[in-house]
Design an enzyme around this catalytic site. Structure first.
Site, mmCIF file in Angstrom:
data_model
loop_
_atom_site.group_PDB
_atom_site.id
_atom_site.type_symbol
_atom_site.label_atom_id
_atom_site.label_comp_id
_atom_site.label_asym_id
_atom_site.label_seq_id
_atom_site.Cartn_x
_atom_site.Cartn_y
_atom_site.Cartn_z
ATOM 1 N N TYR A 143 47.467 20.367 27.934
ATOM 2 C CA TYR A 143 48.482 21.334 27.513
ATOM 3 C C TYR A 143 47.863 22.729 27.412
ATOM 4 C CZ TYR A 143 52.674 22.862 24.933
ATOM 5 O OH TYR A 143 53.831 23.500 24.528
ATOM 6 N N VAL A 178 28.071 18.360 21.733
ATOM 7 C CA VAL A 178 29.100 19.359 22.016
ATOM 8 C C VAL A 178 30.150 19.332 20.908
ATOM 9 C CG1 VAL A 178 30.848 20.153 23.647
ATOM 10 C CG2 VAL A 178 28.777 19.050 24.499
ATOM 11 N N ILE A 181 36.525 22.658 19.677
ATOM 12 C CA ILE A 181 37.432 23.206 18.662
ATOM 13 C C ILE A 181 38.844 23.155 19.229
ATOM 14 C CG2 ILE A 181 38.023 25.209 17.259
ATOM 15 C CD1 ILE A 181 35.123 26.083 17.393
ATOM 16 N N GLY A 182 39.637 22.205 18.753
ATOM 17 C CA GLY A 182 40.985 22.007 19.263
ATOM 18 C C GLY A 182 40.985 21.007 20.398
ATOM 19 N N GLY A 184 43.314 18.579 21.445
ATOM 20 C CA GLY A 184 44.484 18.088 22.167
ATOM 21 C C GLY A 184 44.544 16.571 22.199
ATOM 22 N N GLY A 186 42.722 14.697 24.134
ATOM 23 C CA GLY A 186 41.442 14.081 24.423
ATOM 24 C C GLY A 186 40.909 14.163 25.840
ATOM 25 N N SER A 205 46.023 17.895 14.279
ATOM 26 C CA SER A 205 47.218 17.084 14.520
ATOM 27 C C SER A 205 46.873 15.594 14.488
ATOM 28 C CB SER A 205 47.838 17.429 15.879
ATOM 29 O OG SER A 205 48.832 16.486 16.240
ATOM 30 N N GLN A 208 48.059 13.741 17.683
ATOM 31 C CA GLN A 208 47.207 13.884 18.866
ATOM 32 C C GLN A 208 45.933 13.061 18.733
ATOM 33 O OE1 GLN A 208 46.636 18.140 19.464
ATOM 34 N NE2 GLN A 208 48.244 18.156 21.002
ATOM 35 N N CYS A 365 57.552 32.207 28.799
ATOM 36 C CA CYS A 365 56.105 32.247 29.048
ATOM 37 C C CYS A 365 55.814 32.320 30.543
ATOM 38 C CB CYS A 365 55.438 31.025 28.426
ATOM 39 S SG CYS A 365 55.492 31.008 26.612
#
Length: 415
Positions: A143, A178, A181-182, A184, A186, A205, A208, A365
């Site tokens: 995403y 590693v 950060i964030g 999603g 996976g 989330s 997620q 967008c």
């Protein structure tokens, strides 16, 4: 209607907007220069008056509610395009100009994100039913902006290429630690683990994380990937690499220093980070009221001047910067077309108003990346000047190896 027409007419230098009001009177605005054309109908006699004070939000809500509809032959992209190609200020009365000036300044102050509220605001978007996202994303549930080597690439090809591109920039070696950060759903964590890294993935989330953990377990990578339900500002550690994809847009006005300070804190001296985010080529601004209220509360797309000012203050080396201009346009176009093709399934999950809202979000967008001020940037940042290979050739070399290993086409054309 006359007041709205007077406001819009000087603004519409390119293209044409035709409004059929609630009394079935046709008002033709613009048309002085070539451009997009949209024909819309108002079903609320008070709508023109309401739109004088907040045309974007009131117009969006009217479309969501069915009080503003599109005439046959007009797509929502056409309507949005009429406004994105005309970038001057609306004509307004002296009072309206004062009110709008106050609103713009107030909006930027109001949109300064309180870090303590960040989790709830991010979850507003990402804890929606995952079946909704499956209707328009690729199978990997990526995403964020894909990487199109040609505009004709499929969404699946472009998202796989995006993962390859990021892995190549990380220059991973087996056993590296590693921090993501964030995370999603996976997909990137899985690719990094398959490349030999031990991955810690942060995500606020729970929905997620639940799905990402199942995907990792199914591939037998659970010993190489750990998902942690924390925001970036709640976490500490030391890593060889830090990567953040599509997360910086949720940091919020006033928090870019804290964000880059955390990236720096989590890097080992010879480590480096890869930052992928939407940005704007214009000066700092605000997030539109529709996106703020309905889609990304607390979200903000930073200008490049804000980003580089923050890296300067944190004394981070920006070792590489790449600007992806049209890649997100192609990505969003694919998402919007897939969503529209699955409209009835989305309606079964939520309702018609939600579908109109989501279509408006994707279309706005999409046209923003085609005709507006937004693009995507990827940075490589480090604490020390020699942490990153001397020449950026290493990125292409790594990418070709990944492509060859996967049996992909190794041509490198740019969209």
């Amino acid at each position: 209607m006359r007041a709205l027409a007077r406001m819009l007419e000087p603004f519409l230098e390119k293209g044409q907007l035709i409004i059929i009001d609630a009394e079935n009177v046709r008002h033709e605005l613009g048309g002085r220069a070539p451009g997009p054309k949209a024909v819309i109908r108002f079903h609320d006699r008070w709508l023109p008056l309401k739109m004088l004070w907040d045309p974007e939000l009131v117009g969006a809500e009217a479309y969501m509610d069915g009080r503003l509809t599109l005439e046959k032959g007009t797509h929502v992209n056409d309507l949005i395009s009429v406004f994105t190609v005309n970038r001057g200020p609306f004509n307004a009365t002296a009072l309206q100009k004062v009110v709008w000036s106050f609103k713009d300044g107030h909006a930027r102050r109001k949109q300064r994100l309180d870090l303590s509220r960040n989790k709830a605001q991010v979850r507003h978007h990402y804890d929606l039913n995952t079946d909704l996202y499956r209707l328009f994303l690729d199978d990997g549930l990526n995403y964020s902006c894909a990487y199109y080597r040609t505009p004709e690439d499929t969404l699946e090809q472009a998202q796989a290429a995006k993962l390859d591109h990021l892995i190549a920039k990380l220059d991973l070696k087996p056993g590296m630690r590693v921090l993501e950060i964030g995370g999603g759903w996976g997909s990137l964590a899985i690719r990094m683990a398959q490349a030999g890294a031990d991955v810690t993935s942060l995500n606020v989330s729970p929905e997620q994380i639940r799905i990402a953990e199942k995907r990792v377990e199914a591939l037998g990578l659970q010993n190489n990937v750990e998902f942690i339900c924390k925001d970036y500002n709640e976490f500490s550690g030391e890593y060889d690499r830090v990567i953040s994809v599509g997360m910086m847009e949720h940091v919020g006005i006033g928090n870019f220093d804290a964000y880059f300070a955390k990236v720096k804190e989590c890097l080992r001296p010879k480590g480096f980070g890869v930052i992928h985010s939407i940005g704007r080529y214009t000066p700092p601004g605000t997030t539109g009221p529709f996106l703020t209220k309905y889609i990304f509360p607390g979200g903000y797309v930073p200008s490049l001047s804000e980003v580089f000012a923050a890296t300067e203050r944190q004394r981070l080396w920006v070792c590489d910067a790449e600007i992806l201009r049209l890649h997100y346009y192609y990505t969003l176009r694919a998402w919007r077309l897939r969503f529209e093709a699955n409209w009835d399934k989305a309606k079964a999950l939520y309702d018609e108003r939600f579908c109109r809202m989501w279509q408006l979000y994707l279309s706005a967008c999409e046209m923003g990346f085609l005709e507006g001020s937004t693009m995507v940037f990827q940075l490589i940042v480090s604490r020390e000047r020699d942490a990153v290979p001397l020449l950026r050739d290493f990125i292409g070399d790594n990418e070709r190896k990944l492509q060859a290993a996967a049996g992909h086409d190794t041509r490198f054309q740019r969209a």
